[in-house]
Design an enzyme around this catalytic site. Structure first.
Site, PDB file in Angstrom:
ATOM      1  CB  THR A 464       4.356  -3.432  -5.581  1.00 19.92           C
ATOM      2  OG1 THR A 464       4.565  -4.617  -4.790  1.00 19.92           O
ATOM      3  CG2 THR A 464       3.928  -3.874  -6.964  1.00 19.92           C
ATOM      4  CB  ALA A 506      -1.050  -0.440  -0.358  1.00 15.78           C
ATOM      5  CG  LEU A 597       0.372   3.761   2.069  1.00 16.97           C
ATOM      6  CD1 LEU A 597       0.454   2.239   2.172  1.00 16.97           C
ATOM      7  CD2 LEU A 597      -0.166   4.346   3.371  1.00 16.97           C
ATOM      8  CG  ASN A 598       7.530   5.632  -0.129  1.00 24.34           C
ATOM      9  OD1 ASN A 598       7.919   6.551  -0.855  1.00 24.34           O
ATOM     10  ND2 ASN A 598       8.357   4.895   0.581  1.00 24.34           N
ATOM     11  CE  LYS A 600      13.763   8.081  -3.227  1.00 22.42           C
ATOM     12  NZ  LYS A 600      14.787   8.274  -2.186  1.00 22.42           N
ATOM     13  CD  GLN A 605       2.926   0.084  -7.671  1.00 22.85           C
ATOM     14  OE1 GLN A 605       2.930   0.709  -6.613  1.00 22.85           O
ATOM     15  NE2 GLN A 605       2.280  -1.046  -7.813  1.00 22.85           N
ATOM     16  CE  LYS A 668     -10.427   6.744  -4.208  1.00 23.39           C
ATOM     17  NZ  LYS A 668     -10.782   7.678  -5.305  1.00 23.39           N
ATOM     18  CD  GLU A 672      -4.078  -4.195 -11.434  1.00 25.61           C
ATOM     19  OE1 GLU A 672      -4.514  -4.066 -10.280  1.00 25.61           O
ATOM     20  OE2 GLU A 672      -4.287  -5.185 -12.147  1.00 25.61           O
TER      21      GLU A 672
END
Lengths: 705, 155
Positions: A464, A506, A597-598, A600, A605, A668, A672
């Site tokens: 993840t 996260a 955050l990322n 890529k 995901q 957030k 899922e």
């Protein structure tokens, strides 16, 4: 924060170890004098064990010991989620009862894997078989005692009266099958005792949960158990809770006085790590002629085991996704001679959204309103169940951006109206939503005199991107390049963190890392003038390193705001009219999920969730033989997960969303929401292509012919 | 069971092994030689995590017996990088983020090397078709296809 790393597409921090084969998963752990355990499982769905004959196995080459209920010590029960970490409360090998086919009955330990496997085949079990309930349809419905602390039934307004008055009504039943997570790394544990101390290498989403569960069931102090899990070969919920094979590995190691590796076979994975319960969902919608919802009644029947209760809130999505004054949700359970089900990527929402979002599509067709326009018409300005304001909600932007990127305006309304050669083409869409979750987490950040930064937390990375986002957050908090920062995780010796589930890692660990980094930074800056580098300051003071600690816990905003991620899915399918084969040919997913955050790893995901949802829609189904109560073809041919050939290019987009309420980082959670609504979008596309409304997943060629 | 002696060249190292003839190539690599880069996801040729190169061809190491490969040259993921220099596919997998949990990654990369050698990476559709023996449960497929295309295009 002056973000220079956060929000940028930094390469995955653990990628190099994974492409070179040096990442050591639990199945790869080797210890001196390591022995191997193989589990023997029941072959009847219910009854009593008359005899377990282990004599031949015990005489077989290399065998060190056999455990069964005859020689296994008494084990304490561990509560199941959310009261405790157990996936199955009933401990293994405690008595002669069998509750499902594929239940662990014995463990054979030998010097090599081959000797253990050969000896396991020699175990002979005689049963006194009893009458079994093998399917959801065959049992009696019972109300569950609760769903993760929430009431299983709820009513707002007067749904029955609103249905009776509705200008447009829809009443349909949707069904989803048993689905299995099938991470490619099987469930696996390596157990090693050192006197009274136990070290477990385990493939898990929750190292501290494993520690607590094993300590509790073996009657040990938690500080006598260490759990290590630096790499997890996929999980998707199957490794969120602690399953009986973990304690079996510990018992086996103690029994033979050597470290023991226990790896489940792919076939055993069908009965050992939970599964997504099948559902029967009756959905009644009432609406005005223009498609405005006036009533939703969502009644769900699922299964649980005969010995304990697990239920995911599949109907809850109908309470909060749309503005509707009259909503009733009901959950019922049937006890089946099957393992206890568990969480699987977006438990509840993944299957609940198939029913709700398919029904919305049916309502759109009945009322002659475009599916996107219908959803915009029913947009909930505030959270409709509790009446709280949204902390943020970009659902309308998701529809708009998704429709533009997909080219939705070119869709012709009539089913069977679009073609590509001899194939029927269909375009469908659906909404997505998933709650924002977080739990208390802790982290440590060490600044070393040589300029290196080490950030640690007892969290998990399931693929993840946790390693990567920990590095990014620490780098930005300290104002250093990501190359200087290394992350470590997956160890109960590190600061405690919650289970990696509910898309909360996260949002939980990120703020803790942020806080720990600021703490470390302030400790260094207290030593010297600003303007020096960390390394210079520490070197001048002759200090090897400075360590900062950070804790983060959910804030008070949770009671003032409703917090959810949202998204919109757009799918194109091509259906072969002669063969009934459905191919997904295009997909666009747009998400409003707070700060990314990322981009890529986040994009990966989301693609993964969409691929999982494609499996739900088109291929995945565990079939149980009604007479035997046994999984038919327990392998990856019998259970078809999507392959390369099933998956087209996937367009993923994130709405730039700044949520000041969710947590310090504005995160957030994304894992899922990606899968929610995917199966409905594809089923809706199949309807648009063919005119056939398929309410029973998966949509195989047989269902279309 | 009588043991059979064979020689395997694995990643450039010669190994002389006395094996039970029932031992698969995968178990010989993982359990006997101690190379754990090739994974066991299903042990019946359905997932592809055990894919290695035998004399340059991609094979499921779980579906072939080690003793059938006496004298063969085997390449596993541990043998792809040249010191710290990654194989172009390894670098492309990082750049394209063609992995999540990473468990299928060694098999995907070796299968892709086999695919390129077979000349079957001329289009996205062809890559998808001929990579379909390698499952990725995390669903990194589009990024894996992109990584293979990058390397195929550069060749």
């Amino acid at each position: 924060m002056r973000p220079t790393a956060v929000g940028t597409p930094v390469d995955r921090a653990d990628a190099r170890s994974k492409v070179t084969g040096t990442a050591c998963y639990t199945v790869d752990v080797v210890l001196p004098d390591l022995a191997h355990a193989v589990v023997v499982q029941s072959t009847v769905p219910t009854g009593r064990i008359v005899r377990i004959d282990a004599a031949a196995a015990e005489r077989a080459p290399g065998v060190l010991g056999v455990l069964s209920h005859a020689n296994t010590p008494s084990l304490a029960e561990v509560p199941t989620f959310p009261q405790g970490p157990a996936g199955q409360r009933r401990p293994p090998l405690q008595d002669d009862t069998v509750n499902f086919d594929g239940e662990h009955l014995a463990v054979v330990v030998a010097d090599t894997l081959h000797h253990a496997a050969q000896a396991a085949a020699l175990i002979d079990v005689a049963y006194d078989r009893e009458e079994a309930v093998t399917t959801l349809e065959a049992g009696d419905e019972l109300p569950p005692s609760g769903i993760f602390g929430e009431a299983p039934d709820s009513v707002r307004g007067d749904p029955e009266a609103a249905l009776a008055r509705a200008e447009v009504r829809l009443d349909a039943t949707y069904t989803t099958p048993t689905e299995h997570h099938h991470p490619l790394e099987p469930g696996a544990t390596v157990a090693a005792w050192d006197g009274g101390r136990l070290t477990l290498y385990d493939s898990t989403q929750w190292v501290s949960g494993v520690r607590d569960a094993v300590a509790m069931t073996l009657g040990m102090a938690t500080d006598q158990v260490r759990v290590v899990s630096p790499f997890v070969g996929g999980a998707f919920g199957s490794k969120a809770m602690v399953w009986p094979h973990v304690v079996l590995a510990a018992l086996a190691a103690r029994h033979v006085g050597r470290p023991v590796k226990l790896v489940l076979s792919r076939a055993q994975m069908f009965t050992s790590l939970g599964y997504r319960s099948p559902t029967v969902q009756r959905l009644s919608l009432g609406a005005r002629q223009d498609g405005t919802l006036t009533a939703i009644v969502h009644a769900v029947t699922q299964q649980t085991s005969v010995f304990e209760e697990f239920v995911a809130g599949a109907g809850y999505i109908s309470r909060s996704l749309y503005a509707c004054p009259n909503v009733a949700v009901r959950h019922r359970l049937v006890r089946v001679n099957a393992p206890t089900p568990t969480v699987m990527r977006a438990p509840g929402e993944a299957v609940g959204s198939f029913a709700l979002e398919s029904a919305l599509d049916e309502l759109a067709a009945q009322s002659g309103v475009d599916p996107v326009a219908l959803r915009l018409r029913n947009f909930a300005e505030d959270e409709p169940q509790e009446g709280l304001a949204w902390s943020s909600n970009a659902l309308r932007e998701c529809y708009q951006v998704g429709a533009e990127r997909f080219g939705w305006e070119r869709r012709t309304t009539e089913p069977r109206s679009m073609r590509e050669g001899r194939h029927l083409v269909g375009w469908g869409m659906a909404s997505a939503t998933y709650g924002v979750h977080s739990e208390a987490a802790a982290a440590r950040v060490r600044i070393c005199a040589d300029g290196r930064i080490l950030v640690t937390s007892g969290t998990q990375d399931l693929g993840t991107g946790t390693y990567t986002t920990m590095v990014q957050v620490a780098a930005d908090a300290l104002g250093v390049p990501v190359e200087r920062v290394t992350a470590a995780l997956g160890d109960t010796d590190l600061p405690p963190a919650p289970h990696s589930g509910g898309s909360q890692t996260a949002a939980s660990v990120g703020p803790a890392v942020w806080s720990a980094a600021l703490d470390a930074c302030s400790k260094v800056l207290a030593l010297a003038e600003q303007g020096d580098s960390y390394a210079e300051i520490l070197t001048r003071h002759g200090i090897e390193f400075v360590e900062g600690r950070g804790d983060a816990r959910p804030g008070a905003s949770a009671s003032r705001f409703a917090m959810r991620s949202f998204g919109a899915h757009f799918a194109e399918v091509q259906v072969d009219p002669e063969l009934g084969e459905v191919r997904l040919t295009r997909f666009c997913g747009v998400f409003g999920a707070g700060r990314i955050l990322n981009p890529k790893t986040a994009r990966s995901q989301m693609i993964g969730g969409i691929v999982g949802g494609t499996g739900m829609a088109l291929t995945e189904r565990t079939v149980t033989d009604r007479r035997l109560g046994r999984v038919v073809s327990p392998n990856l041919s019998g259970y078809a997960v999507p392959t390369h050939a099933d998956i087209p290019w996937i367009d993923v987009c994130f709405i730039d969303e700044h949520d000041p309420h969710v947590n310090a980082l504005g995160v957030k959670g994304i894992g899922e929401v990606a899968i929610v609504g995917v199966a409905a979008a594809i089923a809706n596309a199949v309807h648009h292509a063919t005119g056939r409304r398929i309410r029973d997943l998966p949509i195989t060629p047989q269902t279309l012919l | 069971m009588t043991r059979t002696e064979i020689t395997l060249s694995v990643n450039g190292c010669q190994h002389t092994l006395a094996l039970d003839p029932r031992v698969t190539l995968l178990d010989a690599l993982r359990e006997v030689i101690g190379l754990t880069g090739a994974k066991k996801g299903c042990d019946r040729g359905e997932c592809g995590t055990c894919t290695v190169l035998v004399d340059g061809r991609r094979v499921y190491a779980c579906l072939t017996l080690a003793v059938m490969h006496d004298g063969a040259t085997v390449t596993t993921v541990e043998g792809l990088a040249d010191g710290t220099d990654l194989h172009p596919l390894q670098q492309a997998f990082i750049s394209r983020d063609a992995l999540q949990c990473g468990f299928c990654t060694p098999g995907q990369i070796l299968s892709a090397i086999g695919l390129l050698a077979e000349g079957r990476a001329t289009s996205e559709q062809e890559i998808r078709e001929f990579m379909s023996g390698n499952l990725c449960r995390c669903g990194a497929y589009p990024n894996i296809v992109a990584a293979i295309r990058d390397v195929a295009g550069a060749q």
